[in-house]
Design a protein around this motif. Structure first.
Motif, PDB file in Angstrom:
ATOM      1  N   ILE A   1       0.841  -1.206   0.000  1.00 41.95           N
ATOM      2  CA  ILE A   1       0.000   0.000   0.000  1.00 41.95           C
ATOM      3  C   ILE A   1       0.874   1.253   0.000  1.00 41.95           C
ATOM      4  N   ALA A   2       2.034   1.167   0.621  1.00 33.16           N
ATOM      5  CA  ALA A   2       2.959   2.304   0.592  1.00 33.16           C
ATOM      6  C   ALA A   2       3.420   2.560  -0.839  1.00 33.16           C
ATOM      7  N   ASN A   3       3.767   1.502  -1.558  1.00 32.67           N
ATOM      8  CA  ASN A   3       4.196   1.650  -2.957  1.00 32.67           C
ATOM      9  C   ASN A   3       3.073   2.177  -3.836  1.00 32.67           C
ATOM     10  N   LEU A   4       1.860   1.683  -3.621  1.00 25.33           N
ATOM     11  CA  LEU A   4       0.727   2.105  -4.448  1.00 25.33           C
ATOM     12  C   LEU A   4       0.282   3.536  -4.173  1.00 25.33           C
ATOM     13  N   SER A   5       0.397   3.968  -2.914  1.00 25.39           N
ATOM     14  CA  SER A   5      -0.144   5.271  -2.527  1.00 25.39           C
ATOM     15  C   SER A   5       0.884   6.394  -2.497  1.00 25.39           C
ATOM     16  N   GLY A   6       2.163   6.038  -2.353  1.00 21.09           N
ATOM     17  CA  GLY A   6       3.188   7.069  -2.190  1.00 21.09           C
ATOM     18  C   GLY A   6       3.282   7.560  -0.754  1.00 21.09           C
ATOM     19  N   VAL A   7       2.543   6.928   0.156  1.00 17.69           N
ATOM     20  CA  VAL A   7       2.588   7.256   1.583  1.00 17.69           C
ATOM     21  C   VAL A   7       3.554   6.262   2.219  1.00 17.69           C
ATOM     22  N   SER A   8       4.452   6.740   3.053  1.00 12.96           N
ATOM     23  CA  SER A   8       5.471   5.846   3.623  1.00 12.96           C
ATOM     24  C   SER A   8       4.836   4.717   4.428  1.00 12.96           C
ATOM     25  N   ARG A   9       5.556   3.592   4.475  1.00 14.91           N
ATOM     26  CA  ARG A   9       5.080   2.426   5.215  1.00 14.91           C
ATOM     27  C   ARG A   9       4.845   2.781   6.684  1.00 14.91           C
ATOM     28  N   SER A  10       5.794   3.505   7.264  1.00 13.07           N
ATOM     29  CA  SER A  10       5.671   3.858   8.683  1.00 13.07           C
ATOM     30  C   SER A  10       4.462   4.761   8.929  1.00 13.07           C
ATOM     31  N   MET A  11       4.180   5.674   7.994  1.00 11.11           N
ATOM     32  CA  MET A  11       3.021   6.554   8.158  1.00 11.11           C
ATOM     33  C   MET A  11       1.724   5.750   8.058  1.00 11.11           C
TER      34      MET A  11
END
Length: 188
Positions: A30-40
């Motif tokens: 989901i981080a890769n798909l959204s551009g939102v960091s994994r930690s966030m």
């Protein structure tokens, strides 16, 4: 902010996590798909961080979920989603004489897909193998068709239903004139 607003915001982390898990996506995916960091993403799902509207928008787009629906408190069973005939997305099979209407929601792509396919006389839909274990089931609404799955070949007509492997090259071809089918693709 009202008490109702607090309830919605408190439910948001669980709803995001549920949407991600229901699609079988990892935090990294989901981080890769959204551009939102994994930690966030992880912090948002644990309720440790409140996402900005832009972050929430990126996550809902990546998850193919409705932004408003994610915040809506109504149970999913409390509504009926209608896709009007004029709004159904279609694909014209360039030069192959078939029109594919996509009836399943985008978030089901690669899992359980539903199509209404119309063939012109001699129209053909040729498909490369889908994922291992994938199966197609079609029901003939109009006309006659020849189905090829790997080396197996069968002819079907109005009212017939055929199930066949879709993890091998396969083809559906109209014979004796136009045809129309209802096709379900189930991927594993």
């Amino acid at each position: 902010m009202t008490e109702n607003d607090d309830t919605i915001l408190n439910a948001l982390p669980a709803r995001l996590k549920e949407a991600r898990k229901s699609q079988g996506l990892s935090l990294d995916a989901i981080a890769n798909l959204s551009g939102v960091s994994r930690s966030m993403v992880s912090q948002i799902e644990r309720g440790e961080s409140s996402p900005t509207i832009a972050t929430l928008w990126n996550l809902t787009r990546a998850l193919n979920v409705d932004f408003a629906g994610l915040l809506d408190q109504a149970k999913s069973g409390d509504k009926i989603d209608v896709l009007k005939s004029a709004e159904v997305p279609t694909i014209d099979n360039r030069g192959q004489g078939c029109r594919i209407a996509i009836l399943s929601p985008p978030e089901e792509a690669g899992g359980h897909e539903v199509y209404d396919i119309s063939f012109k006389a001699s129209g053909v839909l040729t498909s490369q193998p889908h994922g291992r274990g994938s199966v197609e089931q079609l029901s003939v609404l109009e006309g006659r068709l020849r189905i090829t799955s790997g080396t197996a070949v069968s002819e079907v007509g109005v009212g017939d239903t055929a199930r066949y492997a879709a993890d091998v090259p396969h083809e559906i071809a109209a014979i004796d004139g136009p045809a129309r089918i209802f096709l379900i693709v189930k991927s594993t």
